[in-house]
Design a protein around this motif. Structure first.
Motif, PDB file in Angstrom:
ATOM      1  N   GLN A  57     -16.691 -44.976   7.836  1.00 59.04           N
ATOM      2  CA  GLN A  57     -18.010 -45.315   7.309  1.00 59.04           C
ATOM      3  C   GLN A  57     -19.050 -45.535   8.402  1.00 59.04           C
ATOM      4  O   GLN A  57     -20.254 -45.526   8.130  1.00 59.04           O
ATOM      5  N   PHE A  58     -18.613 -45.718   9.650  1.00 56.95           N
ATOM      6  CA  PHE A  58     -19.543 -46.007  10.740  1.00 56.95           C
ATOM      7  C   PHE A  58     -19.849 -44.794  11.612  1.00 56.95           C
ATOM      8  O   PHE A  58     -20.624 -44.892  12.566  1.00 56.95           O
ATOM      9  N   LEU A  59     -19.267 -43.646  11.317  1.00 59.91           N
ATOM     10  CA  LEU A  59     -19.492 -42.455  12.127  1.00 59.91           C
ATOM     11  C   LEU A  59     -20.919 -41.930  11.920  1.00 59.91           C
ATOM     12  O   LEU A  59     -21.517 -42.137  10.865  1.00 59.91           O
ATOM     13  N   PRO A  60     -21.490 -41.256  12.913  1.00 63.23           N
ATOM     14  CA  PRO A  60     -22.850 -40.715  12.760  1.00 63.23           C
ATOM     15  C   PRO A  60     -22.909 -39.692  11.635  1.00 63.23           C
ATOM     16  O   PRO A  60     -21.921 -39.007  11.349  1.00 63.23           O
ATOM     17  N   THR A  61     -24.078 -39.594  10.997  1.00 60.36           N
ATOM     18  CA  THR A  61     -24.202 -38.757   9.795  1.00 60.36           C
ATOM     19  C   THR A  61     -24.811 -37.378  10.050  1.00 60.36           C
ATOM     20  O   THR A  61     -24.833 -36.540   9.148  1.00 60.36           O
ATOM     21  N   GLN A  62     -25.325 -37.131  11.257  1.00 59.54           N
ATOM     22  CA  GLN A  62     -25.963 -35.849  11.526  1.00 59.54           C
ATOM     23  C   GLN A  62     -24.943 -34.709  11.425  1.00 59.54           C
ATOM     24  O   GLN A  62     -23.811 -34.841  11.871  1.00 59.54           O
ATOM     25  N   LYS A  63     -25.413 -33.600  10.859  1.00 66.20           N
ATOM     26  CA  LYS A  63     -24.542 -32.436  10.693  1.00 66.20           C
ATOM     27  C   LYS A  63     -25.279 -31.162  11.087  1.00 66.20           C
ATOM     28  O   LYS A  63     -26.508 -31.124  11.090  1.00 66.20           O
ATOM     29  N   ALA A  64     -24.509 -30.128  11.404  1.00 64.48           N
ATOM     30  CA  ALA A  64     -25.082 -28.816  11.697  1.00 64.48           C
ATOM     31  C   ALA A  64     -24.179 -27.740  11.115  1.00 64.48           C
ATOM     32  O   ALA A  64     -22.948 -27.895  11.089  1.00 64.48           O
ATOM     33  N   TYR A  65     -24.806 -26.668  10.650  1.00 60.89           N
ATOM     34  CA  TYR A  65     -24.069 -25.584  10.004  1.00 60.89           C
ATOM     35  C   TYR A  65     -24.597 -24.229  10.465  1.00 60.89           C
ATOM     36  O   TYR A  65     -25.785 -24.084  10.783  1.00 60.89           O
ATOM     37  N   GLN A  66     -23.723 -23.240  10.463  1.00 62.84           N
ATOM     38  CA  GLN A  66     -24.130 -21.846  10.539  1.00 62.84           C
ATOM     39  C   GLN A  66     -23.855 -21.248   9.174  1.00 62.84           C
ATOM     40  O   GLN A  66     -22.717 -21.227   8.720  1.00 62.84           O
ATOM     41  N   ALA A  67     -24.924 -20.805   8.514  1.00 65.27           N
ATOM     42  CA  ALA A  67     -24.809 -20.359   7.123  1.00 65.27           C
ATOM     43  C   ALA A  67     -25.305 -18.923   6.978  1.00 65.27           C
ATOM     44  O   ALA A  67     -26.296 -18.530   7.604  1.00 65.27           O
ATOM     45  N   THR A  68     -24.613 -18.154   6.149  1.00 62.38           N
ATOM     46  CA  THR A  68     -25.055 -16.808   5.793  1.00 62.38           C
ATOM     47  C   THR A  68     -25.411 -16.793   4.316  1.00 62.38           C
ATOM     48  O   THR A  68     -24.576 -17.135   3.470  1.00 62.38           O
ATOM     49  N   ILE A  69     -26.653 -16.413   4.025  1.00 62.00           N
ATOM     50  CA  ILE A  69     -27.173 -16.396   2.657  1.00 62.00           C
ATOM     51  C   ILE A  69     -27.317 -14.949   2.198  1.00 62.00           C
ATOM     52  O   ILE A  69     -27.916 -14.130   2.893  1.00 62.00           O
ATOM     53  N   LYS A  70     -26.758 -14.638   1.041  1.00 62.99           N
ATOM     54  CA  LYS A  70     -26.814 -13.285   0.478  1.00 62.99           C
ATOM     55  C   LYS A  70     -27.848 -13.268  -0.642  1.00 62.99           C
ATOM     56  O   LYS A  70     -27.769 -14.049  -1.597  1.00 62.99           O
ATOM     57  N   PHE A  71     -28.811 -12.349  -0.547  1.00 64.01           N
ATOM     58  CA  PHE A  71     -29.904 -12.265  -1.522  1.00 64.01           C
ATOM     59  C   PHE A  71     -29.612 -11.223  -2.599  1.00 64.01           C
ATOM     60  O   PHE A  71     -28.905 -10.248  -2.363  1.00 64.01           O
ATOM     61  N   GLY A  72     -30.139 -11.484  -3.792  1.00 66.09           N
ATOM     62  CA  GLY A  72     -29.973 -10.568  -4.914  1.00 66.09           C
ATOM     63  C   GLY A  72     -28.838 -10.950  -5.840  1.00 66.09           C
ATOM     64  O   GLY A  72     -28.651 -10.337  -6.895  1.00 66.09           O
ATOM     65  N   ILE A  73     -28.080 -11.983  -5.481  1.00 60.71           N
ATOM     66  CA  ILE A  73     -26.934 -12.425  -6.288  1.00 60.71           C
ATOM     67  C   ILE A  73     -27.066 -13.919  -6.580  1.00 60.71           C
ATOM     68  O   ILE A  73     -27.345 -14.709  -5.681  1.00 60.71           O
ATOM     69  N   VAL A  74     -26.873 -14.289  -7.831  1.00 62.64           N
ATOM     70  CA  VAL A  74     -26.874 -15.690  -8.248  1.00 62.64           C
ATOM     71  C   VAL A  74     -25.517 -15.985  -8.880  1.00 62.64           C
ATOM     72  O   VAL A  74     -25.040 -15.227  -9.724  1.00 62.64           O
TER      73      VAL A  74
END
Length: 298
Positions: A57-74
């Protein structure tokens, strides 16, 4: 065994699966994780072993991600794991059209978590309600995104945008993908997600299951020290008598410029003892033991 582990979670494993596998590897039940990752996602999954579970519960909350977003699909789950709801060609979509919209997702923003998520409503997880076909009124939540950086653009019928995202805890990258697609008008879903930072642990220092098993079999595996991921918290050092009293759960009067609510606490031998909470009564400052780890006597 007491300490932290920076696990590089493989795809198609739930966070619970990872904990279960590590319990078998280390032959111990007292293991937990910080910051759930979806089965589709890979990357940093902070693991706590033994006494470290009390410190998650005391660990830092900052996060980072590498994300790939695909368009045209829901999709129903806002990632490629879910059923496709709609599909249309986005061949004419360009990076130049998308880029201005990315600014809308930086700063303190509101987002609806995905319907298929582990957030609880009326004591039940949203994905449990969604799987039953129930109509869910999902409350918005405030999250913080500090930076979005474009890494790659891949044209095609269903083009893909790869970005780096730095954000605070509780941010759903699936929601960003979904909402970006809605703003542009083509729809979008999350195709790939790799968490590169969580709880102060980076992907460059992470271990796969194979790494852990090999190191353990060779007798070279070591957990991260209990206090190492807590360096963002201020520290306080106690004398011998104070250390003994604190270790028994007693409050200690302190003097000095102590103003923060939580402190890493060390004894007269500079050994990490746990977490203290600062209480200010009028002009008197008192530290109260919050997490006592009970260091073994030498």
């Amino acid at each position: 065994m007491d300490g932290f582990l920076n696990l590089n979670k493989p795809q198609h494993f739930t966070s619970h699966d990872c904990v279960a596998k590590l319990r078998r590897i280390f032959n111990t039940k007292k293991i937990g994780h910080g910051g759930t990752l979806d089965p589709l996602a890979t990357g940093v999954l902070p693991i706590a072993v033994g006494k470290a579970t009390r410190l998650l519960q005391f660990l830092p909350t900052q996060k980072a991600y590498q994300a790939t977003i695909k368009f045209g699909i829901v999709t129903a789950t806002d990632d490629l794991e879910g059923e496709i709801i709609s599909q249309q060609s986005a061949f004419d979509l360009t990076l130049e059209k998308i880029t201005p919209y990315l600014q809308d997702f930086i700063g303190e923003i509101e987002q609806y978590p995905p319907a298929y998520s582990a957030i609880k409503k009326d004591g039940k997880k949203l994905y449990e309600l969604a799987r039953k076909g129930e109509v869910i009124d999902i409350p918005k939540r405030q999250v913080i995104v500090t930076n979005i950086e474009v890494l790659n653009w891949q044209k095609g019928e269903f083009p893909e945008l790869t970005i780096n995202i730095h954000c605070g805890g509780g941010t759903y990258i699936r929601s960003i993908a979904r909402d970006l697609g809605e703003k542009i008008g083509t729809g979008a879903t999350l195709a790939l997600l790799n968490r590169t930072l969580s709880c102060g642990m980076g992907i460059e220092n992470s271990y796969t299951f194979e790494d852990i098993i090999e190191l353990k079999n060779n007798g070279n595996f070591q957990l991260i020290n209990l206090d190492y991921p807590l360096q963002h918290l201020p520290d306080i050092y106690l004398g011998e008598e104070e250390s003994n009293r604190w270790d028994l759960g007693q409050k200690i009067i302190v003097e000095g410029d102590y103003l923060e609510p939580i402190y890493r606490t060390y004894n007269h031998n500079s050994e990490f003892m746990g977490i203290s909470e600062l209480i200010i009564n009028d002009t008197v400052k008192i530290i109260k033991p919050k997490i006592v780890l009970k260091i073994p006597s030498k």
